[in-house]
Design a protein around this motif. Structure first.
Motif, mmCIF file in Angstrom:
data_model
loop_
_atom_site.group_PDB
_atom_site.id
_atom_site.type_symbol
_atom_site.label_atom_id
_atom_site.label_comp_id
_atom_site.label_asym_id
_atom_site.label_seq_id
_atom_site.Cartn_x
_atom_site.Cartn_y
_atom_site.Cartn_z
ATOM 1 N N GLN A 1 0.831 -1.204 0.000
ATOM 2 C CA GLN A 1 0.000 0.000 0.000
ATOM 3 C C GLN A 1 0.863 1.251 0.000
ATOM 4 O OE1 GLN A 1 -2.929 0.178 3.088
ATOM 5 N NE2 GLN A 1 -3.663 2.179 2.464
ATOM 6 N N ALA A 2 1.963 1.209 0.751
ATOM 7 C CA ALA A 2 2.846 2.375 0.820
ATOM 8 C C ALA A 2 3.505 2.663 -0.519
ATOM 9 C CB ALA A 2 3.911 2.157 1.890
ATOM 10 N N ASP B 1 0.904 4.945 -5.193
ATOM 11 C CA ASP B 1 0.514 6.349 -5.112
ATOM 12 C C ASP B 1 -0.603 6.625 -6.104
ATOM 13 O OD1 ASP B 1 2.409 6.991 -3.214
ATOM 14 O OD2 ASP B 1 3.896 7.625 -4.684
ATOM 15 N N GLU C 1 -0.273 11.360 -4.389
ATOM 16 C CA GLU C 1 -0.578 11.290 -2.975
ATOM 17 C C GLU C 1 -0.749 9.820 -2.618
ATOM 18 O OE1 GLU C 1 -5.341 11.946 -2.634
ATOM 19 O OE2 GLU C 1 -4.157 13.747 -3.007
ATOM 20 N N PRO C 2 -0.490 9.463 -1.381
ATOM 21 C CA PRO C 2 -0.596 8.062 -0.983
ATOM 22 C C PRO C 2 -1.998 7.516 -1.238
ATOM 23 C CG PRO C 2 0.447 9.356 0.737
ATOM 24 C CD PRO C 2 -0.064 10.316 -0.288
#
Length: 81
Positions: free
Chosen positions: A59-60, A63, A76-77
């Motif tokens: 997930q990290a 983006d 953005e994340p």
């Protein structure tokens, strides 16, 4: 990684999930001796933690590309939850 045994820490998400599913099936059958069931449960807990860590890492890395009103592009994340 956190305090995971080396064999689990080196597993791919898919391998860890497959082993976790096997353990869950074995526990659901209820045929294991108590000591074996406890050992399976403890390993399953570690496999679950490993899978959660792998998902957070993935997930990290994802983006979401954004385009502002003025046309500038950014990122953005991702929010996957």
């Amino acid at each position: 990684m956190t305090d995971l045994p080396a064999d689990i820490a080196q597993m791919s998400f898919e391998d860890a999930l497959a082993e976790l599913e096997r353990i869950v099936r074995q526990l659901e059958e209820g045929k294991a001796k108590l000591d074996d069931a406890i050992r399976h449960y403890e390993r399953g807990t570690l496999l679950k933690r490993h899978c959660e860590l792998k998902l957070r890492e993935a997930q990290a890395k994802i983006d979401r590309i954004t385009v502002a009103a003025d046309g500038t592009v950014g990122a953005e994340p991702a929010r996957l939850d």
